[in-house]
Design a protein around this motif. Structure first.
Motif, PDB file in Angstrom:
ATOM      1  N   TYR A 181       0.838  -1.207   0.000  1.00 55.27           N
ATOM      2  CA  TYR A 181       0.000   0.000   0.000  1.00 55.27           C
ATOM      3  C   TYR A 181       0.871   1.254   0.000  1.00 55.27           C
ATOM      4  N   TYR A 182       1.865   1.304   0.875  1.00 57.29           N
ATOM      5  CA  TYR A 182       2.750   2.477   0.925  1.00 57.29           C
ATOM      6  C   TYR A 182       3.569   2.615  -0.354  1.00 57.29           C
ATOM      7  N   PHE A 183       4.066   1.497  -0.859  1.00 57.29           N
ATOM      8  CA  PHE A 183       4.906   1.553  -2.050  1.00 57.29           C
ATOM      9  C   PHE A 183       4.143   2.083  -3.258  1.00 57.29           C
ATOM     10  N   LYS A 184       2.873   1.742  -3.352  1.00 58.38           N
ATOM     11  CA  LYS A 184       2.071   2.101  -4.522  1.00 58.38           C
ATOM     12  C   LYS A 184       1.329   3.427  -4.384  1.00 58.38           C
ATOM     13  N   ARG A 185       1.620   4.196  -3.357  1.00 66.04           N
ATOM     14  CA  ARG A 185       0.953   5.496  -3.217  1.00 66.04           C
ATOM     15  C   ARG A 185       1.292   6.359  -4.426  1.00 66.04           C
ATOM     16  N   GLU A 186       0.306   7.106  -4.875  1.00 65.75           N
ATOM     17  CA  GLU A 186       0.479   7.979  -6.032  1.00 65.75           C
ATOM     18  C   GLU A 186       1.521   9.053  -5.746  1.00 65.75           C
ATOM     19  N   ARG A 187       2.298   9.368  -6.763  1.00 65.31           N
ATOM     20  CA  ARG A 187       3.275  10.458  -6.690  1.00 65.31           C
ATOM     21  C   ARG A 187       2.683  11.666  -7.405  1.00 65.31           C
ATOM     22  N   ILE A 188       2.586  12.761  -6.698  1.00 62.66           N
ATOM     23  CA  ILE A 188       1.945  13.964  -7.220  1.00 62.66           C
ATOM     24  C   ILE A 188       3.007  15.014  -7.525  1.00 62.66           C
ATOM     25  N   SER A 189       2.732  15.827  -8.516  1.00 63.84           N
ATOM     26  CA  SER A 189       3.567  16.973  -8.836  1.00 63.84           C
ATOM     27  C   SER A 189       2.771  18.234  -8.543  1.00 63.84           C
ATOM     28  N   GLY A 190       3.325  19.107  -7.710  1.00 71.38           N
ATOM     29  CA  GLY A 190       2.678  20.379  -7.402  1.00 71.38           C
ATOM     30  C   GLY A 190       1.656  20.325  -6.295  1.00 71.38           C
ATOM     31  N   GLY A 191       1.494  19.201  -5.634  1.00 70.19           N
ATOM     32  CA  GLY A 191       0.535  19.099  -4.536  1.00 70.19           C
ATOM     33  C   GLY A 191       0.958  19.976  -3.360  1.00 70.19           C
TER      34      GLY A 191
END
Length: 176
Positions: free
Chosen positions: A147-157
């Motif tokens: 679950y932690y590994f697959k968390r979405e990576r956001i740009s500009g959040g």
């Protein structure tokens, strides 16, 4: 914990980067405001120092800290890393931690953060808002890890933009 870091929760016993970032920033803000003669100041300062030492040992080769701090196979996460830069830079300036020990880490971390700013000024690789894994996927540690590994990576959040500005402000009047 003994290494100075904090689990995301009692049921999600992982050192989540941004969660620890909030502790690092919180320690820093508290120490900036707490009177020198406050009876708990030394205890809080020791907790801050213990955390900074723990972070120093887990910094990635790229200067940043991983999404789960003690998992080198995880991706570099920038919001927690920015909060750590803020805490380390402030600690050096205030004399809470030794410059000669922490400044190389600080420089490497800032360089890593700058390398994650896109042409529009957005900080990349910010973890999406994250509830504790136990509440979302249950108590199996392997499922939680995924679950932690697959968390979405956001740009500009905003979870990343604000800490990046805190880090920049802490470095603005930083003296070598």
């Amino acid at each position: 914990q003994e290494n100075g870091l904090f689990f995301h929760s009692p049921d999600s016993r992982f050192y989540w980067s941004r969660g620890n970032g909030w502790f690092a920033a919180g320690f820093t803000e508290l120490l900036l405001e707490l009177p020198q003669d406050h009876p708990e100041r030394n205890r809080i300062l020791e907790g801050y120092r213990c955390m900074m030492e723990g972070l120093l040992t887990m910094q990635g080769r790229d200067g940043l800290w991983k999404q789960l701090i003690d998992r080198p196979e995880f991706w570099s996460e920038t919001s927690g890393s920015a909060m750590f830069v803020y805490a380390i830079a402030t600690g050096i300036k205030k004399g809470w931690i030794p410059r000669e020990r922490f400044e190389p880490s600080l420089r490497k971390a800032w360089s890593g953060l700058v390398g994650n700013i896109d042409y529009q000024g957005n900080l990349q690789n910010v973890c999406a808002g994250t509830n504790t894994a136990s509440l979302i996927v249950g108590n199996d540690p392997d499922v939680q890890l995924d679950y932690y590994f697959k968390r979405e990576r956001i740009s500009g959040g905003l979870h990343g933009q604000a800490p990046l500005l805190w880090a920049a402000c802490a470095l603005y009047d930083y003296k070598q």
